[in-house]
Design a protein around this motif. Structure first.
Motif, PDB file in Angstrom:
ATOM      1  N   ILE A  24       0.947  -1.041   0.197  1.00 61.17           N
ATOM      2  CA  ILE A  24      -0.075  -0.227   0.306  1.00 61.17           C
ATOM      3  C   ILE A  24       1.183   1.243  -0.115  1.00 61.17           C
ATOM      4  CG2 ILE A  24      -1.478   1.167   1.725  1.00 61.17           C
ATOM      5  CD1 ILE A  24      -3.149  -1.250   2.554  1.00 61.17           C
ATOM      6  N   ASP A  25       1.937   0.489   1.271  1.00 63.73           N
ATOM      7  CA  ASP A  25       3.229   2.330   1.121  1.00 63.73           C
ATOM      8  C   ASP A  25       4.368   1.946   1.361  1.00 63.73           C
ATOM      9  OD1 ASP A  25       4.156   4.778   1.761  1.00 63.73           O
ATOM     10  OD2 ASP A  25       2.926   5.813   1.191  1.00 63.73           O
ATOM     11  N   ALA A 108      -5.101   5.759  -1.734  1.00 59.49           N
ATOM     12  CA  ALA A 108      -4.472   5.138  -1.701  1.00 59.49           C
ATOM     13  C   ALA A 108      -4.290   5.103  -3.750  1.00 59.49           C
ATOM     14  CB  ALA A 108      -5.265   4.065  -1.426  1.00 59.49           C
ATOM     15  N   ASP A 109      -3.728   4.141  -3.593  1.00 67.01           N
ATOM     16  CA  ASP A 109      -3.891   3.421  -5.526  1.00 67.01           C
ATOM     17  C   ASP A 109      -5.038   2.867  -5.606  1.00 67.01           C
ATOM     18  OD1 ASP A 109      -1.001   4.591  -5.707  1.00 67.01           O
ATOM     19  OD2 ASP A 109      -0.202   2.409  -5.618  1.00 67.01           O
ATOM     20  N   LEU A 112      -6.046  -1.076  -4.619  1.00 66.79           N
ATOM     21  CA  LEU A 112      -6.575  -1.407  -3.436  1.00 66.79           C
ATOM     22  C   LEU A 112      -8.229  -1.406  -3.014  1.00 66.79           C
ATOM     23  CD1 LEU A 112      -6.000  -2.182   0.037  1.00 66.79           C
ATOM     24  CD2 LEU A 112      -5.664   0.174   0.241  1.00 66.79           C
ATOM     25  N   LEU A 134      -4.718   0.230   7.452  1.00 69.72           N
ATOM     26  CA  LEU A 134      -5.209   0.863   6.460  1.00 69.72           C
ATOM     27  C   LEU A 134      -5.827   0.365   5.278  1.00 69.72           C
ATOM     28  CD1 LEU A 134      -1.665   0.647   5.195  1.00 69.72           C
ATOM     29  CD2 LEU A 134      -2.513   2.820   6.530  1.00 69.72           C
ATOM     30  N   ALA A 138      -8.931   2.625   4.134  1.00 69.83           N
ATOM     31  CA  ALA A 138      -9.736   1.976   3.022  1.00 69.83           C
ATOM     32  C   ALA A 138     -11.127   1.427   3.052  1.00 69.83           C
ATOM     33  CB  ALA A 138      -8.980   0.880   2.409  1.00 69.83           C
ATOM     34  N   PHE A 216      -8.074   7.407   3.797  1.00 70.79           N
ATOM     35  CA  PHE A 216      -7.501   7.634   3.437  1.00 70.79           C
ATOM     36  C   PHE A 216      -7.085   9.863   2.445  1.00 70.79           C
ATOM     37  CE2 PHE A 216      -6.042   3.734   2.827  1.00 70.79           C
ATOM     38  CZ  PHE A 216      -4.529   3.502   2.690  1.00 70.79           C
TER      39      PHE A 216
END
Length: 220
Positions: A24-25, A108-109, A112, A134, A138, A216
């Motif tokens: 995720i990061d 987030a991308d 996800l 996280l 999300a 996020f």
């Protein structure tokens, strides 16, 4: 099924580990990196019982030894270990919360949210070995809808209120907020940053969860 570094599925179950959060990061630490960060904090650094280095999952194993009385130690030594565990646990929460807040400062991308949509429609059990929230953030950011109850999926739904949120339980008692059933189930085996319990409770009956307010792009 072995623990996954990212996420692996078997039938209708998934296990997510530190690699999932790191995907995720990249700022999210793996287990041993978290241990190295924690043991440099002022209230922990320099303690004589801290190993010089953590590798190959050693931090988690060492933390497990600290958490319980050991038969090869004297009572004073076990008390010292328990006190160190308390300091480590507090430092873990502080360190991971600071990193998580940085990660949540941006969105987030897309993968996800796409994964959460798949989870929502396929209803798997997702077993997490991570302390961070996280995945919960999300869920709160994404728009997963349950038509049966006519509202957006929330964190309490995927946890099935385990552990319970006292504020939510009071609402549920009046029949105003039934739990969603048509979604995935999240089980956090190692605990979570937003869980609390009485320190001397060996049963887990005092364990409660507070509302997850972070999203996020909007850490809380």
């Amino acid at each position: 099924m072995t623990t996954a570094s990212a996420a692996e599925g078997a039938g209708n179950a998934f296990i997510v580990g530190a690699g999932f959060s790191k995907a995720i990061d990249c700022r999210m630490p793996d287990t041993d990196a978290l241990g190295r960060l924690i043991t440099t904090r002022p209230d922990v650094a320099g303690h004589g019982r801290i190993p010089a280095q953590f590798e190959h999952g050693a931090f988690e194993s060492w933390l497990s030894v600290l958490a319980g009385d050991q038969p090869y130690l004297t009572e004073p030594e076990n008390l010292e270990q328990r006190a160190l565990f308390g300091r480590i646990a507090r430092a873990l929460v502080g360190t991971l919360s600071e990193i998580e807040a940085e990660v949540l400062s941006a969105d987030a991308d897309a993968w996800l949210y796409e994964l959460l949509s798949v989870f929502h429609f396929q209803h798997p059990t997702v077993v997490s070995l991570n302390y961070d929230t996280l995945l919960e953030a999300a869920v709160m950011t994404h728009s997963l809808w349950d038509g049966g109850i006519g509202r957006k999926i929330e964190v309490g739904d995927i946890l099935q209120e385990t552990p319970p949120n006292p504020a939510y339980a009071q609402t549920w008692d009046f029949g105003l907020a039934p739990l969603a059933q048509d979604t995935f189930r999240l089980i956090k085996l190692h605990g979570s940053l937003d869980w609390f319990w009485m320190g001397q409770d060996p049963t887990g009956l005092s364990l409660v969860r507070r509302d997850s307010l972070s999203r996020f792009g909007a850490p809380a």
